[in-house]
Enzyme design. Structure first.
Site, PDB file in Angstrom:
ATOM      1  N   ASP A   1       0.850  -1.187   0.000  1.00 51.05           N
ATOM      2  CA  ASP A   1       0.000   0.000   0.000  1.00 51.05           C
ATOM      3  C   ASP A   1       0.889   1.241   0.000  1.00 51.05           C
ATOM      4  O   ASP A   1       2.089   1.148   0.217  1.00 51.05           O
ATOM      5  CB  ASP A   1      -1.006  -0.016   1.156  1.00 51.05           C
ATOM      6  CG  ASP A   1      -0.376   0.151   2.529  1.00 51.05           C
ATOM      7  OD1 ASP A   1       0.810  -0.183   2.684  1.00 51.05           O
ATOM      8  OD2 ASP A   1      -1.090   0.585   3.444  1.00 51.05           O
TER       9      ASP A   1
ATOM     10  N   TYR B   1       2.987   4.721   0.693  1.00 48.46           N
ATOM     11  CA  TYR B   1       3.644   5.345   1.851  1.00 48.46           C
ATOM     12  C   TYR B   1       2.615   6.207   2.584  1.00 48.46           C
ATOM     13  O   TYR B   1       1.771   6.861   1.956  1.00 48.46           O
ATOM     14  CB  TYR B   1       4.796   6.233   1.393  1.00 48.46           C
ATOM     15  CG  TYR B   1       5.953   5.504   0.751  1.00 48.46           C
ATOM     16  CD1 TYR B   1       6.623   4.480   1.422  1.00 48.46           C
ATOM     17  CD2 TYR B   1       6.413   5.874  -0.507  1.00 48.46           C
ATOM     18  CE1 TYR B   1       7.717   3.843   0.849  1.00 48.46           C
ATOM     19  CE2 TYR B   1       7.502   5.245  -1.096  1.00 48.46           C
ATOM     20  CZ  TYR B   1       8.152   4.227  -0.411  1.00 48.46           C
ATOM     21  OH  TYR B   1       9.228   3.599  -0.981  1.00 48.46           O
TER      22      TYR B   1
ATOM     23  N   PHE C   1       6.868   2.245  -4.232  1.00 49.37           N
ATOM     24  CA  PHE C   1       8.253   2.454  -3.802  1.00 49.37           C
ATOM     25  C   PHE C   1       8.805   3.844  -4.145  1.00 49.37           C
ATOM     26  O   PHE C   1       9.883   4.210  -3.705  1.00 49.37           O
ATOM     27  CB  PHE C   1       9.193   1.377  -4.358  1.00 49.37           C
ATOM     28  CG  PHE C   1       8.892  -0.001  -3.866  1.00 49.37           C
ATOM     29  CD1 PHE C   1       9.135  -0.343  -2.540  1.00 49.37           C
ATOM     30  CD2 PHE C   1       8.342  -0.963  -4.698  1.00 49.37           C
ATOM     31  CE1 PHE C   1       8.848  -1.616  -2.053  1.00 49.37           C
ATOM     32  CE2 PHE C   1       8.047  -2.243  -4.231  1.00 49.37           C
ATOM     33  CZ  PHE C   1       8.305  -2.563  -2.916  1.00 49.37           C
TER      34      PHE C   1
ATOM     35  N   HIS D   1      10.893  -9.113   0.460  1.00 50.29           N
ATOM     36  CA  HIS D   1      10.606  -7.686   0.336  1.00 50.29           C
ATOM     37  C   HIS D   1      11.884  -6.879   0.614  1.00 50.29           C
ATOM     38  O   HIS D   1      12.709  -7.282   1.436  1.00 50.29           O
ATOM     39  CB  HIS D   1       9.515  -7.299   1.342  1.00 50.29           C
ATOM     40  CG  HIS D   1       8.915  -5.966   1.089  1.00 50.29           C
ATOM     41  ND1 HIS D   1       9.468  -4.803   1.560  1.00 50.29           N
ATOM     42  CD2 HIS D   1       7.805  -5.605   0.396  1.00 50.29           C
ATOM     43  CE1 HIS D   1       8.725  -3.781   1.173  1.00 50.29           C
ATOM     44  NE2 HIS D   1       7.712  -4.227   0.466  1.00 50.29           N
TER      45      HIS D   1
END
Length: 222
Positions: A64, A66, A77, A186
């Site tokens: 989801d 930031y 990202f 991740h």
């Protein structure tokens, strides 16, 4: 919510008529009206706006957006120029450096990737300020799953980079043997040393694209 206007609009139009999407639309509009929500409303669909369906050659799936001020702008990202580079992206840059000799830039804006055909898609597209995962299970996952299914059906090779458990769970939607699926941990500081560092996904992506006669991605950010 600025509507999607390129070829994604046609590909996803069936979703807009479904009950879940009408509920999602009402929920999101009410959240923006009454709370602080990220990204800005006009940026929700930036991943689709910047990377038309017919240009997608690679997909990076995030979770989801930031949730701190000024960070999210609709690409997973990525942060706008002038915003401190978040820890996960610091680790992505480190892997790029080790993998392909990437020169680490002084900002975290990944728009250059999106404009080359790298779909930077979060599985959830909005979030309450300072509350990670606060818009989980309100309908976004069904919408982004539909987008992933559309990508799976494309009659051309696409690379899917699935980082972390939520992204890797989407592998079951990817059944087309034309595509390349790359999986790793991740890139967050909590898990990057458990298999993200050293995954070499960026060079593997380009090797695959070149082998299929597709222009590789210039990962270098300027």
């Amino acid at each position: 919510m600025a509507p999607i206007s390129n070829d994604w609009q046609e590909a996803l139009k069936a979703e807009y008529a479904k009950p879940y999407y009408k509920q999602l639309y009402q929920f999101v509009n009410e959240e923006y009206r009454t709370r602080k929500i990220f990204p800005p409303g006009n940026d929700i669909f930036n991943a689709f706006h910047l990377t038309p369906l017919n240009q997608v050659k690679a997909v990076i799936l995030g979770q989801d957006p930031y949730h701190n001020d000024g960070q999210a702008h609709g690409l997973c990202f990525s942060v706008n120029k002038g915003v401190e580079i978040p820890p996960s992206l610091v680790n992505i840059y480190k892997e790029l450096h080790d993998d392909i000799g990437f020169m680490i830039p002084d900002h975290g804006c990944l728009t250059e990737w999106a404009e080359q055909g790298v779909l930077l898609l979060n599985t959830v597209l909005t979030v309450r300020a300072h509350q990670a995962n606060s818009h989980r299970n309100v309908g976004w996952e069904q919408f982004t799953d539909a987008a992933i299914k559309v990508l799976n059906e494309q009659d051309r090779p696409i690379v899917f980079m699935l980082w972390g458990r939520p992204a890797r769970e989407k592998k079951k939607l990817l059944t087309n043997p034309q595509h390349l699926i790359l999986e790793a941990a991740h890139p967050s500081p909590l898990s990057a040393y458990n298999g993200f560092f050293g995954c070499r996904h960026f060079s593997k992506c380009n090797q695959f694209l070149v082998s299929k006669g597709v222009e590789p991605v210039n990962w270098q950010i300027h």
